[in-house]
Design an enzyme around this catalytic site. Sequence first.
Site, mmCIF file in Angstrom:
data_model
loop_
_atom_site.group_PDB
_atom_site.id
_atom_site.type_symbol
_atom_site.label_atom_id
_atom_site.label_comp_id
_atom_site.label_asym_id
_atom_site.label_seq_id
_atom_site.Cartn_x
_atom_site.Cartn_y
_atom_site.Cartn_z
ATOM 1 N N HIS A 1 28.099 -13.940 -24.617
ATOM 2 C CA HIS A 1 28.984 -14.896 -25.272
ATOM 3 C C HIS A 1 29.033 -14.665 -26.781
ATOM 4 O O HIS A 1 29.425 -15.557 -27.528
ATOM 5 C CB HIS A 1 28.514 -16.335 -25.001
ATOM 6 C CG HIS A 1 28.641 -16.767 -23.583
ATOM 7 N ND1 HIS A 1 27.785 -16.339 -22.605
ATOM 8 C CD2 HIS A 1 29.538 -17.586 -22.969
ATOM 9 C CE1 HIS A 1 28.131 -16.889 -21.450
ATOM 10 N NE2 HIS A 1 29.191 -17.642 -21.640
ATOM 11 N N GLU B 1 41.017 -13.107 -15.010
ATOM 12 C CA GLU B 1 41.519 -12.599 -16.293
ATOM 13 C C GLU B 1 42.557 -11.493 -16.114
ATOM 14 O O GLU B 1 43.569 -11.459 -16.816
ATOM 15 C CB GLU B 1 40.361 -12.088 -17.148
ATOM 16 C CG GLU B 1 39.533 -13.174 -17.812
ATOM 17 C CD GLU B 1 38.460 -13.753 -16.903
ATOM 18 O OE1 GLU B 1 37.728 -14.647 -17.348
ATOM 19 O OE2 GLU B 1 38.355 -13.294 -15.738
#
Length: 682
Positions: free
Chosen positions: A489, A422
Amino acid sequence: MQFDRKDYSNDTLLHLYHHLLKPRMIEEKMLILLRQGKVSKWFSGIGQEAISVGSTLALQPDEYILPLHRNLGVFTGRDIPLGRLFAQWQGKATGFTKGRDRSFHFGTNEHHIVGMISHLGPQLAVAGGIALADVLDEKPRVTVTYSGDGGASEGDFHEALNVAAVWQLPVIFIVENNGYGLSTPSNEQFRFRYFVDKGPAYGMEAVQVDGNNVLEVYDTVKRLAEDLRQNPRPVLLEALTFRMRGHEEASGTKYVPQELFTEWAQKDPVENYEKWLLAEGILDEEARMRYRETIKREIEEGLKEADAAPVPTPDAARELADMYAPAGELSVDSGQLSASEEDSLTNNQPLTTDNDQLTTKPATEKRYIDAISDGLRQSMERFPELVLMGQDIAEYGGVFKITDGFVAQFGKGRVRNTPLCESAIVGAGLGLSIRGKKAMVEMQFADFVTCGFNQIINNLAKSHYRWGQNADVVVRMPTGAGSAAGPFHSQSNEAWFTHTPGLKVVFPSNPHDAKGLLCAALADPNPVLFFEHKLLYRSLSGPVPDAYYTTPIGQAALAREGHEMSIVTYGAGVHWALALADELNLDCDILDLRTLLPWDEQAVRRTVEKTGRLILLHEDTMIGGLGGEIGAWVAENCFNSLDAPIMRVASLDTAVPFAPTLEQDFLPRQRLRAAVEKMRSY
């Protein structure tokens, strides 16, 4: 030290000498000024000049270099005017950062240099993005970036090299191995002996040079650059060297054994090269003195110019404005919806019809997820320079299938699967921006943005303020709870970014705004964090104009109008408030913020002045949530309009639990009912 001139002319060898001597003489002067208090801090590159000078002069002028603290030779090698360079070090208004940052923490596109940030490693990924732009444009260019041996311990080093290797980007990663990271010796930084051992593990060529031999560095980088322009790929170049002064002057050198100074003093890059030139008859004593007098005059003239330059004059309006690149006018198809389409949108989703730019073409019923895909696809058509990057977004179409079919339409050059890196991918987005492109980075889940946090907060957000370089990057963030996905999540982490000047933060609640705001975000030259609630992806539909359009960033919209109270919210909170208002027959304003940074102060003011009662609702946890900021602003600016205390309704201050029963208790929906009833009875 052995020098091999090969076929280089005397002019080339003397050109190297002039550029090698110049940073040494500048540094010697700066160390005097530091003691006089005329320079606030100095990171010395004495003993390491050959790396910067040799590598810089080996490149073409339009090839980017990303230097660090000890790479003064990069800046002088690109012939930056010394008056402006010295003004930068003095924090003067004429410096490259207008006094906002120090030393080499700046870039200049005119000279194709991107300066460092203090975190060191992130710049390696930016180099990859610049090189990617060159590959996509089929430009035969290379990019050079530097790392110290200590900084190479950071994860950004691994991520940048890995991505460059996977994508075969023409980057020369130069590791200046001087044996120390501040005071920590190499044997306490890593267990391998040389960095060239790392190259094969990344699938890239690795080369080692004597970093104190300017001719060897120049020849090696020149040879590699010529090859990489024709056969793009990354190379790891280790330059063995030593710094003869402290990490910075205040840290001293007591932690370094004296014998190392004695050993490396014999390898001084300037003295050894000068002696060789004299011995070979390429340089004589008269010319040697002439070079020094010329450089000395240039330094004195530069200092005179810098000393006369004004100090920055505080101007809050200018400082605030410079956090962002001007967005300009968005080119859109404008017009009005039909009355039935307008009624449908107004009744079912937030919409400000007088501000939104709408199309006269038909609207189609679309799911929230399809509206996002539609906006992304049309933006790809509108902006050929737009590149999409993310995990599994290519042939697989992303985990939510938003980019399904994009590879067939746009190709793998513009729709790029990424490694699980990322930080490197966000950094690459900035690199693409430097070369005039746009980037969209998809976080597979908003939770994973932590791995790219530094790039967003310290690189994307601050770049324009620091040196006028916009970061044309949109980071898409699937977010939110309600699907029993657990703590990693499901987080609502938008408030992490609303605290960061330089970013824009967008959170649409409905399909119409999802498309319009995404198109606006991708058109905007600034970094935008675009939050998409996962639970709305396939559960919410509404009419969405088929043609390209934008919904203005920074403008809220009324989802419902009334007079009893105001509920200010965004995302899933809009639908919780609408459902409760229907159930309780609540005559209220429901204001959908849509944009969280900058949030619409005037729209909040209007609704508070109208109803006198305010509930702030968000899925994010209570402490540090955006509701606290808005509530404080209302208390300061609309106090006389309030008829009741401001109430906040938010999720519990815990991590998001997995079990559905616990998750529903975590979310604020039921607590909203209690707050509304309490507000009604106040």
